[in-house]
Write a protein that holds these residues in place. Structure first.
Motif, PDB file in Angstrom:
ATOM      1  N   THR A   1       0.820  -1.209   0.000  1.00  0.00           N
ATOM      2  CA  THR A   1       0.000   0.000   0.000  1.00  0.00           C
ATOM      3  C   THR A   1       0.850   1.254   0.000  1.00  0.00           C
ATOM      4  O   THR A   1       0.525   2.244  -0.664  1.00  0.00           O
ATOM      5  N   TYR A   2       1.956   1.249   0.722  1.00  0.00           N
ATOM      6  CA  TYR A   2       2.783   2.463   0.794  1.00  0.00           C
ATOM      7  C   TYR A   2       3.448   2.818  -0.524  1.00  0.00           C
ATOM      8  O   TYR A   2       3.956   3.930  -0.692  1.00  0.00           O
ATOM      9  N   GLU A   3       3.441   1.892  -1.495  1.00  0.00           N
ATOM     10  CA  GLU A   3       3.982   2.203  -2.817  1.00  0.00           C
ATOM     11  C   GLU A   3       2.963   2.917  -3.697  1.00  0.00           C
ATOM     12  O   GLU A   3       3.282   3.310  -4.828  1.00  0.00           O
ATOM     13  N   SER A   4       1.756   3.074  -3.193  1.00  0.00           N
ATOM     14  CA  SER A   4       0.692   3.747  -3.936  1.00  0.00           C
ATOM     15  C   SER A   4       0.543   5.174  -3.444  1.00  0.00           C
ATOM     16  O   SER A   4       0.576   5.439  -2.245  1.00  0.00           O
ATOM     17  N   TYR A   5       0.356   6.109  -4.373  1.00  0.00           N
ATOM     18  CA  TYR A   5       0.159   7.503  -3.987  1.00  0.00           C
ATOM     19  C   TYR A   5      -1.200   7.713  -3.321  1.00  0.00           C
ATOM     20  O   TYR A   5      -1.335   8.562  -2.446  1.00  0.00           O
ATOM     21  N   SER A   6      -2.181   6.944  -3.757  1.00  0.00           N
ATOM     22  CA  SER A   6      -3.531   7.205  -3.248  1.00  0.00           C
ATOM     23  C   SER A   6      -4.486   6.104  -3.644  1.00  0.00           C
ATOM     24  O   SER A   6      -4.265   5.360  -4.609  1.00  0.00           O
ATOM     25  N   GLU A   7      -5.581   6.031  -2.893  1.00  0.00           N
ATOM     26  CA  GLU A   7      -6.718   5.197  -3.283  1.00  0.00           C
ATOM     27  C   GLU A   7      -7.522   5.860  -4.393  1.00  0.00           C
ATOM     28  O   GLU A   7      -8.384   5.235  -5.007  1.00  0.00           O
ATOM     29  N   ALA A   8      -7.234   7.149  -4.662  1.00  0.00           N
ATOM     30  CA  ALA A   8      -7.990   7.920  -5.657  1.00  0.00           C
ATOM     31  C   ALA A   8      -7.238   7.947  -6.983  1.00  0.00           C
ATOM     32  O   ALA A   8      -6.088   8.391  -7.046  1.00  0.00           O
ATOM     33  N   PRO A   9      -7.855   7.507  -8.069  1.00  0.00           N
ATOM     34  CA  PRO A   9      -7.145   7.455  -9.352  1.00  0.00           C
ATOM     35  C   PRO A   9      -6.721   8.815  -9.870  1.00  0.00           C
ATOM     36  O   PRO A   9      -5.718   8.910 -10.584  1.00  0.00           O
ATOM     37  N   ASP A  10      -7.438   9.901  -9.504  1.00  0.00           N
ATOM     38  CA  ASP A  10      -7.058  11.204 -10.045  1.00  0.00           C
ATOM     39  C   ASP A  10      -5.729  11.690  -9.472  1.00  0.00           C
ATOM     40  O   ASP A  10      -4.945  12.368 -10.168  1.00  0.00           O
ATOM     41  N   ILE A  11      -5.423  11.359  -8.208  1.00  0.00           N
ATOM     42  CA  ILE A  11      -4.120  11.739  -7.653  1.00  0.00           C
ATOM     43  C   ILE A  11      -3.011  10.949  -8.332  1.00  0.00           C
ATOM     44  O   ILE A  11      -1.962  11.503  -8.701  1.00  0.00           O
ATOM     45  N   VAL A  12      -3.214   9.653  -8.524  1.00  0.00           N
ATOM     46  CA  VAL A  12      -2.224   8.831  -9.208  1.00  0.00           C
ATOM     47  C   VAL A  12      -1.989   9.354 -10.622  1.00  0.00           C
ATOM     48  O   VAL A  12      -0.850   9.471 -11.085  1.00  0.00           O
ATOM     49  N   ALA A  13      -3.070   9.707 -11.312  1.00  0.00           N
ATOM     50  CA  ALA A  13      -2.952  10.226 -12.674  1.00  0.00           C
ATOM     51  C   ALA A  13      -2.206  11.552 -12.695  1.00  0.00           C
ATOM     52  O   ALA A  13      -1.375  11.805 -13.584  1.00  0.00           O
ATOM     53  N   ALA A  14      -2.468  12.421 -11.708  1.00  0.00           N
ATOM     54  CA  ALA A  14      -1.807  13.724 -11.661  1.00  0.00           C
ATOM     55  C   ALA A  14      -0.314  13.589 -11.404  1.00  0.00           C
ATOM     56  O   ALA A  14       0.481  14.431 -11.845  1.00  0.00           O
ATOM     57  N   TYR A  15       0.079  12.553 -10.686  1.00  0.00           N
ATOM     58  CA  TYR A  15       1.488  12.350 -10.356  1.00  0.00           C
ATOM     59  C   TYR A  15       2.260  11.631 -11.458  1.00  0.00           C
ATOM     60  O   TYR A  15       3.479  11.796 -11.580  1.00  0.00           O
ATOM     61  N   ALA A  16       1.587  10.774 -12.216  1.00  0.00           N
ATOM     62  CA  ALA A  16       2.266   9.885 -13.151  1.00  0.00           C
ATOM     63  C   ALA A  16       3.134  10.642 -14.151  1.00  0.00           C
ATOM     64  O   ALA A  16       4.324  10.347 -14.319  1.00  0.00           O
ATOM     65  N   GLY A  17       2.547  11.627 -14.819  1.00  0.00           N
ATOM     66  CA  GLY A  17       3.303  12.375 -15.811  1.00  0.00           C
ATOM     67  C   GLY A  17       4.445  13.166 -15.197  1.00  0.00           C
ATOM     68  O   GLY A  17       5.545  13.248 -15.769  1.00  0.00           O
ATOM     69  N   SER A  18       4.209  13.761 -14.021  1.00  0.00           N
ATOM     70  CA  SER A  18       5.253  14.547 -13.359  1.00  0.00           C
ATOM     71  C   SER A  18       6.448  13.681 -12.982  1.00  0.00           C
ATOM     72  O   SER A  18       7.601  14.078 -13.154  1.00  0.00           O
ATOM     73  N   MET A  19       6.169  12.504 -12.457  1.00  0.00           N
ATOM     74  CA  MET A  19       7.257  11.615 -12.068  1.00  0.00           C
ATOM     75  C   MET A  19       8.029  11.119 -13.286  1.00  0.00           C
ATOM     76  O   MET A  19       9.267  11.107 -13.294  1.00  0.00           O
ATOM     77  N   VAL A  20       7.320  10.708 -14.310  1.00  0.00           N
ATOM     78  CA  VAL A  20       7.989  10.212 -15.517  1.00  0.00           C
ATOM     79  C   VAL A  20       8.826  11.308 -16.158  1.00  0.00           C
ATOM     80  O   VAL A  20       9.991  11.098 -16.530  1.00  0.00           O
ATOM     81  N   GLN A  21       8.269  12.498 -16.280  1.00  0.00           N
ATOM     82  CA  GLN A  21       9.017  13.588 -16.900  1.00  0.00           C
ATOM     83  C   GLN A  21      10.227  13.991 -16.056  1.00  0.00           C
ATOM     84  O   GLN A  21      11.298  14.293 -16.584  1.00  0.00           O
TER      85      GLN A  21
END
Length: 811
Positions: A176-196
């Motif tokens: 669980t601690y490897e996940s940013y959130s239970e909410a998909p919108d937070i994960v989606a908001a982080y994905a591009g920033s982390m990859v870039q």
């Protein structure tokens, strides 16, 4: 006139073709055309540095190496940065050797830099993803990624297995601690920033080069949605709904041009992701437009039914491009090569996989790069630099979530004596969690970290700056009564599978942390709790016993970030406010069933909750009913009437998944290696028939929700496992009885000879002294039977009892 028009059209057509030409694809095609079958097969295999040498890389043309969570140059837990660079050079030189007509394709080295370059003693370690989710700051995520990339490059690696884009929906999951959130919108908001942040801006001159690395979006897909939060488990439901929820981060990651995607260990509706062509090939590479390569997880291909770690064409045919075969790589290479030569392997699919890998390597500039130690980015002095640590410290501040601050106890003012207590107060290990220096993050002393500050050290510095005094006392003892106490406690480090839980109760009523909080409160000492955890847990009694309570998650090496928020300045004003908000709902009960944003009676603090210093809310006492049977009076019963005894859970497992809970009378492991069914003994279906099919290892087990101290049953030397069972088919090979005896403790014994002596088709009572398993002292976490050979056993009852006989019936 016509001739001029035709000439112009010809030039236009040539220009258009030139504009459409992709230099990377063209060069990759040229390289592919020069490669032998042996080089192609080697290119799709990744080996762990603990099981491969530079000479192996040269001989087998391997495309990649990785360092697993427990691998470091030299074979130890950790190594100096110079050793990492030296080994990177050796692998590089071996892979680029063009002797004997070799193409000389540079390998890439992948590492699990999941919260900083976390295998390095000198690296800065960031908060785990769950804390970063609470910060809700995509810009911060991008800067963390940039720092991580620079530190990975500093030791010669070019590839990180990050970010994790799981949407964790069941907090019992050990990751669980490897996940940013239970909410998909937070994960989606982080994905591009982390990859870039890791890779750089797609299309820019330094994309994937210089201080940037190749990123990995993982684990595709549904890893955070498995039933009951079981690691490597099964995510069930409507496929499109699963992809919308759990695939939320992959679109932004692909838009940021992520170069690799890691297949998940888990399954969707019973189909293992490593073998799921409709998703890996048709959806990911087709509809979603992913043009990098798909890498497997640690021998994950072996979990496809019919596959083994050393033999699995099915994964490649499903869309896997690179096998992560850490210790099975040599056998896998031989079998894939044989399959390629005898026509069993789709050669077009093999070429496609190699092309994808070559293009990623070309985009990363590896064919034109010098060996790692000669690159400008290889600068060990960058590791743990002040600038990098400041980014991590900011992340700690922003990740803290204030759940309670009655009477505005925080921030702490000047002129006070502050007792700092708890197991996590002065422990880099506990505040950093899993995936730190090693896989599980355990066994790490403070002096093993070159650049780190404990929570106590940070508090001491901040308190002394405002004329206050800090006293460290882990057990909470003191000679002179302090003005206030800060107690730092929580989960001990863990990673996947060992972190899985059956409930979310942090501690029972007799727990040592709760006892410490209550002791301080009874002495009329105001208590501030700093809770370290990889997930929300049921801690209502602990919150009630605290005047202030902070969810600090797993903050990493910069413990001073906690003091930044808790301790006022010389003028009595907060230096930094609490800005963190829960990215996971906090449970009101400990049963562990998913809540995910609901604001009903099962939620103590809803998603998005978090106090600031401007809030004057007084938190009323919370219910101390965990909603779970926590009766610790173990009677010794393990199996009753063919089912797990009260408080225990029965499981089946095989290579596809080791942790399938048995919830029905008839059950089967995911890969079909072992089956259960009801059978009669003294009453209808009052026993279970357990059948091993003989097509691979299967395991039956009964497990406790938490470790049980067997001393309550008497002297361990006089205890025995008493089983009422019937052998319907004895194994011809070894059958193993497994005994779990606490954290990192497991014992086993071969019971095959015993089974062969029992009267077939007759119910028998066997008495097996615990001494048969070695030292009988300790705890109980599980009892199980495992085997590869076909056999069938029925069990009616099993218990641990005092026994007169001390004779072991096992060889």
């Amino acid at each position: 006139m016509v001739r001029n028009i035709l000439a112009a059209l010809s030039i236009l057509m040539l220009t258009s073709c030139s504009m459409m030409s992709d230099p990377v694809t063209d060069r990759a095609s040229e390289i592919l055309a020069q490669m032998t079958m042996e080089e192609k097969v080697g290119q799709i295999i990744q080996a762990d540095i603990s099981a491969v040498t530079p000479e192996d890389v040269r001989k087998y043309h391997l495309g990649s190496v990785l360092n697993g969570g427990n691998s470091a140059p030299g074979g130890g837990k950790v190594a100096d940065a110079r050793e990492w660079l030296a080994l990177a050079d050796a692998f590089w030189e071996a892979s680029t050797d063009k002797g004997d007509g070799r193409v000389g394709i540079p390998l890439i080295w992948g590492t699990d830099a999941v919260h900083g370059h976390n295998n390095l003693q000198s690296a800065v370690i960031f908060p785990h993803n769950i804390g970063l989710g609470a910060a809700n700051d995509p810009d911060l995520i991008g800067r963390i990624a940039e720092v991580t990339a620079r530190e990975v490059r500093a030791t010669g690696q070019e590839w990180t297995f990050a970010p994790t884009l799981a949407v964790a929906r069941d907090d019992r999951w050990g990751r669980t601690y490897e996940s940013y959130s239970e909410a998909p919108d937070i994960v989606a908001a982080y994905a591009g920033s982390m990859v870039q942040g890791l890779q750089g801006q797609s299309g820019a001159e330094d994309f994937l080069t210089s201080d940037h690395v190749i990123a990995t979006a993982k684990h595709f897909v549904g890893d955070g949605g498995t039933e009951q939060g079981i690691d490597k488990g099964d995510t069930q439901g409507d496929l499109e709904e699963i992809l919308t929820l759990h695939g939320a981060g992959y679109g932004p990651a692909i838009s940021a041009d992520v170069q690799t995607v890691m297949a998940s260990f888990s399954s969707i509706n019973g189909t293992k992701m490593h073998g799921y062509k409709a998703l890996l090939t048709d959806r990911l590479k087709g509809e979603m437009g992913f043009d990098g390569f798909v890498v497997g997880d640690w021998n994950g291909h072996a979990e496809i039914p019919g596959c083994t770690a050393g033999d699995c064409d099915a994964a490649l045919h499903a869309g896997l491009d690179m096998y992560m075969a850490p210790d099975s790589w040599r056998e896998l290479y031989d079998n894939l090569l044989d399959a390629a030569k005898n026509g069993d392997l789709d050669l077009d699919r093999l070429d496609d996989a190699v092309m994808r890998i070559l293009k990623v390597k070309l985009r990363a500039g590896l064919f034109d790069a010098p060996k790692p130690s000669e690159r400008a980015s290889s600068n060990a002095s960058l590791l743990g630099s002040d600038a990098h640590r400041e980014v991590a410290r900011e992340a700690v501040r922003k990740s803290l979530v204030l759940l309670k601050n009655n009477s505005s106890l925080l921030p702490l003012q000047s002129g006070q004596t502050v007792l700092i207590a708890g197991s996590g107060a002065d422990s880099i290990e506990q505040q950093s969690g899993g995936w730190t220096l090693n896989w599980q993050g355990t066994g790490n002393s403070n002096d093993e970290f070159a650049h780190a500050e404990t929570i106590y050290a940070g508090l001491k510095t901040a308190l002394e700056a405002i004329d206050s005094r800090a006293i460290l006392s882990v057990d909470g003892s003191y000679t002179a009564k302090p003005d206030v106490a800060i107690v730092v406690f929580g989960e001990q480090p863990y990673a996947e599978f060992r972190g899985d839980r059956s409930d979310l109760v942090y501690e029972t009523d007799g727990g040592s942390d709760l006892a410490l909080l209550k002791k301080l409160k009874a002495a009329d000492i105001p208590v501030i709790s700093v809770f370290l955890s990889g997930r929300p847990l049921w801690v209502n009694p602990h919150i009630n016993a605290s005047d202030a309570f902070i969810a600090a998650w797993l903050p990493g090496t910069e413990g001073g970030g906690i003091a930044d928020v808790l301790i006022a300045d010389t003028q009595g004003q907060a230096r930094y406010d609490f800005t963190g908000k829960l990215s996971f709902s906090w449970p009101a009960t400990g049963e562990g069933t998913p809540i995910n944003g609901n604001e009903g009676e099962k939620v103590a603090f809803p998603f998005g909750y978090g106090l600031g210093y401007g809030d004057s809310k007084t938190l009323a006492a919370l219910s101390e009913d965990p909603g779970v049977n926590l009766d610790s009076r173990f009677t010794g019963k393990l199996v009753e009437r063919g089912d797990a005894a009260a408080g225990l859970q029965m499981y089946l497992g095989d290579a596809s998944n080791a942790n399938i809970p048995v919830t029905t009378l008839t059950a089967e492991s995911l890969g079909g290696a072992i089956k259960l069914s009801g059978i009669d003994y003294r009453a209808q279906e009052d026993s279970r028939a357990i059948q091993w099919q003989g097509g691979g290892k299967g395991e039956w087990s009964v497990r406790t929700s938490r470790a049980i101290d067997l001393s309550a049953l008497g002297n361990a030397a006089n205890l025995a496992l008493v089983i009422d069972w019937k052998v319907m088919q004895a194994p011809k090979a070894e059958a193993t009885m497994l005994w779990g005896c606490g954290a990192d403790c497991a014992r086993q014994a071969d019971i095959g000879p015993l089974l062969s002596t029992l009267s077939p088709q007759s119910w028998t009572r066997s008495v097996i002294p615990l001494t048969c398993f070695g030292d009988p002292a300790g705890e109980l976490t599980r009892i199980g039977l495992s085997g590869d050979d076909a056999m069938q056993i029925a069990i009616h009852a099993a218990a641990i009892e005092a026994a007169e006989t001390a004779e072991c019936p096992l060889p």
